[in-house]
Design a protein around this motif. Sequence first.
Motif, mmCIF file in Angstrom:
data_model
loop_
_atom_site.group_PDB
_atom_site.id
_atom_site.type_symbol
_atom_site.label_atom_id
_atom_site.label_comp_id
_atom_site.label_asym_id
_atom_site.label_seq_id
_atom_site.Cartn_x
_atom_site.Cartn_y
_atom_site.Cartn_z
ATOM 1 N N SER B 62 0.844 -1.195 0.000
ATOM 2 C CA SER B 62 0.000 0.000 0.000
ATOM 3 C C SER B 62 0.885 1.253 0.000
ATOM 4 C CB SER B 62 -0.878 -0.016 1.256
ATOM 5 O OG SER B 62 -1.466 1.255 1.429
ATOM 6 N N PRO B 63 0.480 2.275 -0.780
ATOM 7 C CA PRO B 63 1.268 3.527 -0.760
ATOM 8 C C PRO B 63 0.978 4.358 0.502
ATOM 9 C CG PRO B 63 -0.565 3.728 -2.265
ATOM 10 C CD PRO B 63 -0.632 2.336 -1.711
ATOM 11 N N TYR B 64 -0.053 3.962 1.229
ATOM 12 C CA TYR B 64 -0.431 4.736 2.417
ATOM 13 C C TYR B 64 0.308 4.187 3.635
ATOM 14 C CZ TYR B 64 -4.100 6.047 -0.806
ATOM 15 O OH TYR B 64 -4.775 6.495 -1.916
ATOM 16 N N THR B 65 1.465 4.756 3.930
ATOM 17 C CA THR B 65 2.308 4.200 4.984
ATOM 18 C C THR B 65 2.535 5.157 6.153
ATOM 19 O OG1 THR B 65 4.218 4.925 3.733
ATOM 20 C CG2 THR B 65 3.572 2.609 3.465
ATOM 21 N N VAL B 66 2.182 6.430 5.958
ATOM 22 C CA VAL B 66 2.442 7.416 7.030
ATOM 23 C C VAL B 66 1.132 7.708 7.770
ATOM 24 C CG1 VAL B 66 3.239 9.761 7.541
ATOM 25 C CG2 VAL B 66 4.324 8.420 5.709
ATOM 26 N N GLN B 67 1.229 7.583 9.085
ATOM 27 C CA GLN B 67 0.021 7.824 9.882
ATOM 28 C C GLN B 67 -0.068 9.299 10.260
ATOM 29 O OE1 GLN B 67 -0.700 4.728 12.573
ATOM 30 N NE2 GLN B 67 -2.267 5.838 13.719
ATOM 31 N N ASN B 68 -1.257 9.864 10.186
ATOM 32 C CA ASN B 68 -1.440 11.279 10.502
ATOM 33 C C ASN B 68 -2.691 11.412 11.379
ATOM 34 O OD1 ASN B 68 -1.389 13.998 10.518
ATOM 35 N ND2 ASN B 68 -1.550 14.279 8.292
ATOM 36 N N ASN B 69 -2.481 11.685 12.653
ATOM 37 C CA ASN B 69 -3.623 11.823 13.565
ATOM 38 C C ASN B 69 -4.014 13.283 13.714
ATOM 39 O OD1 ASN B 69 -3.820 9.072 14.291
ATOM 40 N ND2 ASN B 69 -1.983 9.326 15.525
ATOM 41 N N PHE B 70 -5.258 13.592 13.461
ATOM 42 C CA PHE B 70 -5.737 14.953 13.761
ATOM 43 C C PHE B 70 -7.194 14.889 14.209
ATOM 44 C CE2 PHE B 70 -8.013 15.243 9.746
ATOM 45 C CZ PHE B 70 -7.239 14.474 8.877
ATOM 46 N N LYS B 71 -7.518 15.875 15.037
ATOM 47 C CA LYS B 71 -8.861 15.884 15.606
ATOM 48 C C LYS B 71 -9.812 16.634 14.684
ATOM 49 C CE LYS B 71 -7.457 15.359 20.357
ATOM 50 N NZ LYS B 71 -7.305 16.009 21.668
ATOM 51 N N THR B 72 -11.042 16.173 14.614
ATOM 52 C CA THR B 72 -12.056 16.832 13.774
ATOM 53 C C THR B 72 -13.267 17.170 14.639
ATOM 54 O OG1 THR B 72 -13.094 14.728 13.243
ATOM 55 C CG2 THR B 72 -11.373 15.499 11.743
ATOM 56 N N ARG B 73 -14.173 17.922 14.052
ATOM 57 C CA ARG B 73 -15.415 18.210 14.765
ATOM 58 C C ARG B 73 -16.229 16.925 14.880
ATOM 59 N NH1 ARG B 73 -16.347 23.934 14.280
ATOM 60 N NH2 ARG B 73 -14.972 24.756 12.670
ATOM 61 N N VAL B 74 -17.149 16.966 15.834
ATOM 62 C CA VAL B 74 -18.016 15.796 16.014
ATOM 63 C C VAL B 74 -18.821 15.581 14.730
ATOM 64 C CG1 VAL B 74 -19.978 14.850 17.328
ATOM 65 C CG2 VAL B 74 -18.204 16.171 18.504
ATOM 66 N N GLY B 75 -18.847 14.377 14.216
ATOM 67 C CA GLY B 75 -19.629 14.047 13.022
ATOM 68 C C GLY B 75 -18.845 14.148 11.728
ATOM 69 N N MET B 76 -17.643 14.844 11.789
ATOM 70 C CA MET B 76 -16.859 15.031 10.559
ATOM 71 C C MET B 76 -16.275 13.691 10.055
ATOM 72 S SD MET B 76 -16.367 17.515 8.535
ATOM 73 C CE MET B 76 -16.541 19.084 9.374
ATOM 74 N N LYS B 77 -15.927 12.842 11.001
ATOM 75 C CA LYS B 77 -15.372 11.539 10.643
ATOM 76 C C LYS B 77 -16.412 10.726 9.848
ATOM 77 C CE LYS B 77 -13.371 7.464 12.836
ATOM 78 N NZ LYS B 77 -13.219 6.782 14.113
#
Lengths: 241, 120
Positions: B62-77
């Motif tokens: 998979s080309p997706y190898t870097v993890q990026n954690n960020f917070k979003t507003r409720v419901g955005m996920k």
Amino acid sequence: MPVIVFASSKGGAGKTTACTILACEIAKQGKDKNIGVSVIDADPERNLSAWAKMEGRPENIRLFDDVTENNILDVIEEAQRQTPFVLVDLEGVASNTVTFALSQASLVIIPCQASQMDANKAVKVIKMIKNSSRMIGREIPFAVLFNRLSAAIITKTGRHLAEEFEGSGIDVFKCSLIERESFKSIFSFGGSIYTLGAKNKREQESIDKAGDNAKLFTEEVKRRLKQDIKPIEETRRTANG
Amino acid sequence: MVDKQRISLDLGEDNIDLEELTGLSTHVYKPTVHQQKAMEEEGEKLGFVSRQSRKRPVRKRSPYTVQNNFKTRVGMKELLQEVSDRLETYDQETLELAMLALIEKEKLNDLLKKYNELVT
């Protein structure tokens, strides 16, 4: 066109030797009649190919190597197109290559030394032949060929095995291949037993005996083919009802 | 009497001419794919198996190898998941598509070049 398959799931039973002897005899008899014979080396050990690549191979013997289970059926078909006789030397294991080649055989020759181990492996091939016959809806003729026997004595094991086969209704060649130096030498020097050349009278006698043995074997193969295969015209008549 | 030789008994069978055999029909057809499959299955029961080396299927990395954690507003996920579902893409691809759209809308050409280098 007859396809003669040499099969035994045991290595060292004498498949390659018997195949080479038969190929050389057919080539000798067919030389003046422009009749050729194809030998298919389906054994990864490639002993038949090594012999065929040496000097002295009769000109009317054609070699097919580089055979796998994926192309064995196509190779047999191509060989049949090129020469009237096709001999297939199989590997000494139980494999799909063996299974597929058996399905194309006009005659399966199962070389077997006078040993219980060889006989057990011969029985395994016989079971596979019977299975294949059932699946393709055609009787596949086969016979056990006792190989590398002593010229002087028949061993107790040999006699016992011959009786066992006979008792089970398994066809056994009337003639056997005798353990002879000439049969081994062709793999060292190339060519056939007729090109070996003798240094003295004794060697010549030995070569002559090997020649007689090879002829006897070839004639029995021919008789078996003639008895098991219908002439083309008869086959056409049967097919047309 | 001494010079005379006895005749030998001819017990051998007549030899068959090779040409007689070339006129024989083996009448053999190549087994159908179905028959081959059946023969393989029956053969396997007796130990007659494939000896061909099988190539192991290579799993595409998979080309997706870097993890990026960020917070979003409720419901955005959940919204992101809904968009991905409708576009039939994974969340990572949706995010990339969204970035591409933004880069193109704002005409950020230098970033567009970088984006293409990363994605292709």
